[in-house]
Design an enzyme around this catalytic site. Structure first.
Site, PDB file in Angstrom:
ATOM      1  N   GLU A 106      -6.262 -14.550  -8.969  1.00  0.00           N
ATOM      2  CA  GLU A 106      -7.726 -14.449  -8.871  1.00  0.00           C
ATOM      3  C   GLU A 106      -8.331 -15.564  -8.034  1.00  0.00           C
ATOM      4  O   GLU A 106      -9.410 -16.070  -8.334  1.00  0.00           O
ATOM      5  CB  GLU A 106      -8.372 -14.365 -10.266  1.00  0.00           C
ATOM      6  CG  GLU A 106      -8.054 -13.066 -10.977  1.00  0.00           C
ATOM      7  CD  GLU A 106      -9.016 -12.733 -12.116  1.00  0.00           C
ATOM      8  OE1 GLU A 106     -10.050 -13.421 -12.242  1.00  0.00           O
ATOM      9  OE2 GLU A 106      -8.723 -11.796 -12.869  1.00  0.00           O
TER      10      GLU A 106
ATOM     11  N   HIS B  88      -8.106 -18.523 -18.787  1.00  0.00           N
ATOM     12  CA  HIS B  88      -6.690 -18.323 -19.093  1.00  0.00           C
ATOM     13  C   HIS B  88      -6.034 -19.663 -19.375  1.00  0.00           C
ATOM     14  O   HIS B  88      -6.513 -20.712 -18.923  1.00  0.00           O
ATOM     15  CB  HIS B  88      -5.961 -17.659 -17.918  1.00  0.00           C
ATOM     16  CG  HIS B  88      -6.257 -16.204 -17.749  1.00  0.00           C
ATOM     17  ND1 HIS B  88      -5.298 -15.228 -17.833  1.00  0.00           N
ATOM     18  CD2 HIS B  88      -7.416 -15.557 -17.479  1.00  0.00           C
ATOM     19  CE1 HIS B  88      -5.847 -14.042 -17.626  1.00  0.00           C
ATOM     20  NE2 HIS B  88      -7.136 -14.225 -17.405  1.00  0.00           N
TER      21      HIS B  88
END
Length: 537
Positions: free
Chosen positions: A245, A519
């Protein structure tokens, strides 16, 4: 595929692309700010309450009007830029390559197989959510450029630290501990969100607390057959780093600038844009794959494949697989020593396991083809690693299809006890987005303590996803609460040289990016021993 600094075959194409992109950027930026001014993170909302700021509604009103007018004013220029930019994507290579020449020979990474026949390799993977600022805010993360700078500095701080190993004469310890973070220099650059609070809250007491924690929780633990650790720092001397990402181009450049003194070989802006396949409008890619790879080893070969079966919002990004072959050194028999590293980011929406399984089939096929095409008789393969954000876990009933995929028969997952069952020491890697800035997890040390406490972990790690509306019973009796682990680092032994043996030295759950992403990064340390007697077979 040939590795060159530019993604374009010649300077003329690169120049036209730069002009087209320069026309697009103002319009894109104003649209980004238009959305961002209307969408606040929970951290910004809290700060406004603390400051009693009553001007925010006026800022939203006038800001949105201003940015909307500027967006409309620059739209014709952006359209012209699009007419220049889009056709050039047909000749664009699917990545850019940065190579940093070492300042001295001693900085060249060479694992020394020619001397000892054994070495350790360290890999790390992290999803950073470096989307354009407006889109990142829907994941409760803002200020993409500031986060990119802070993330790069934090990673360098962790991987560049001395690899100090402290011997502890204790039957409850596995014998070695990681160094305290207090021995590292502080990051002096501006940081985003919780990292500011971290500096304020822990500066005065970090030395005392870190010294005590180094003996209690920062050491590695041994359970089942795998040593593991919850670490407030990235592992020292990471050899290959895979990030997901990293969609924003400016953020990718900031990461490259931060990481290039440590990682001499970086692949970024990985993926394809515009109509894919070219000249067909069935799928238009607004974003690249988001993959970003940094390696201490020279990259010999690299190949990228885009998933053709993405759907919904995921189809706007060119998610896929990046496979690279890296040169490590020489063996005792003077043969080249190489390794294969693969990274991917699978389809995201819940309940669409069939799409992810098809993508896993493609991953296995593409890896096999890449290795077959690049295998040479005069070299030894010492590792074959696959990592990334798989967007499914090993505990949710909704992910049963993916949990039973044949990929896990080829690649070893050190955290997995079997389909649908994690090992008891495993930590989930997906954080609950609304809670990212709460005190229990807004600094690396606080997040580390929280992950070590099962009751606290339940509040901040995303829970399993039930299947078809059925009630979820989790965890099973006498089993720990783990949560969703969707970030993986796997290794395969069947594809490495016959006379090589591998052993997992340590699995790491990393809290150093607390407050900067949703995350938890993961690390894997792999030990490789080469049998010199049979190395020439």
């Amino acid at each position: 595929m040939a590795l060159q600094a530019s993604a374009f075959p010649n300077g003329f194409a690169a120049g036209i692309h730069a002009v087209g992109w320069a026309f697009i950027v103002p319009c894109f930026w104003f649209l980004d700010r238009l959305i961002a001014v209307c969408k606040s993170t929970t951290l910004e909302q809290t700060e406004r309450l603390e400051q009693e700021c009553y001007l925010h509604p006026l800022e939203v009103f006038f800001g949105s009007i201003t940015f909307f007018i500027l967006f409309l004013a620059t739209a014709p220029l952006a359209f012209l830029g699009f007419l220049l930019w889009a056709p050039l994507q047909a000749c664009r290579r699917p990545f850019s390559y940065h190579r940093e020449m070492p300042s001295s020979p001693d900085k060249v990474t060479n694992k020394g197989f020619e001397l000892t026949g054994k070495a350790s390799f360290v890999f790390a993977s992290a999803n950073l959510c470096l989307l354009p600022d407006s889109l990142a805010r829907f994941n409760n993360l803002g200020h993409t450029q500031r986060r990119a700078t802070a993330i790069g500095q934090h990673i360098v701080q962790g991987v560049s630290r001395p690899n100090i190993r402290i011997l502890v004469d204790s039957p409850s310890s596995c014998g070695t501990l990681s160094p305290s973070s207090s021995i590292l220099p502080a990051v002096s650059s501006p940081t985003y969100g919780a990292t500011d609070r971290e500096g304020q809250s822990s500066q005065g007491r970090s030395s005392h607390r870190n010294a005590s924690r180094a003996l209690s929780s920062q050491g590695c633990h041994q359970q089942d057959d795998v040593p593991w650790e919850i670490s407030s720092l990235f592992p020292a001397n990471v050899d290959i780093l895979c990030l997901e990402e990293v969609f924003d181009k400016r953020a990718a450049q900031k990461l490259t600038n931060a990481l290039k003194p440590v990682f001499g070989h970086i692949l970024y802006d990985i993926g394809v844009y515009a109509c894919q396949p070219p000249c067909r409008c069935s799928s238009f890619k607004f974003f690249n794959s988001g993959l970003f790879l940094a390696s201490r080893f020279p990259v010999l070969e690299a190949q990228y494949h885009c998933f053709p079966n993405s759907r919904g919002e995921d189809a706007l990004a060119a998610k896929g697989l990046l496979s690279v072959k890296v040169l490590i050194g020489q063996s005792q028999k003077q043969k080249k020593v190489v390794g294969y590293f693969n990274c991917t980011h699978l389809h995201a929406p819940a309940g669409e396991g069939e799409i992810r399984c098809i993508q896993l089939d493609m991953v296995m096929k593409w890896i096999g083809e890449f290795q077959a095409a690049n295998k040479q008789p005069d070299e030894d393969v010492v590792f074959d690693v696959l990592c990334g954000d798989f967007n499914f876990d090993n505990c949710s009933p909704d992910d049963t299809l993916e949990q039973n995929h044949s990929l896990f028969e080829e690649y070893r997952d050190p955290c997995r006890a079997g389909p649908g069952k994690e090992k008891p020491w495993v930590i989930g890697t997906l954080l609950e987005q609304p809670t990212l800035y709460e005190d229990d997890i807004n600094t690396s040390e606080n997040l580390q303590r929280t992950l070590e406490n099962e009751d606290l972990r339940k509040k901040y790690i995303a829970p399993p996803v039930p299947s078809g509306g059925s009630p979820l019973v989790y965890p099973e009796t006498d089993q720990p609460w783990i949560g969703r682990r969707i970030d993986y680092i796997l290794n395969r032994e069947s594809s490495i040289s016959k006379h090589c043996q591998t052993e997992i030295e340590e699995v790491t759950f990393i809290t150093q990016l607390a407050g900067l992403t949703d995350h938890i990064p993961v690390g894997l340390k792999l030990n490789v021993v080469m049998d010199s007697e049979s190395a020439d077979e």
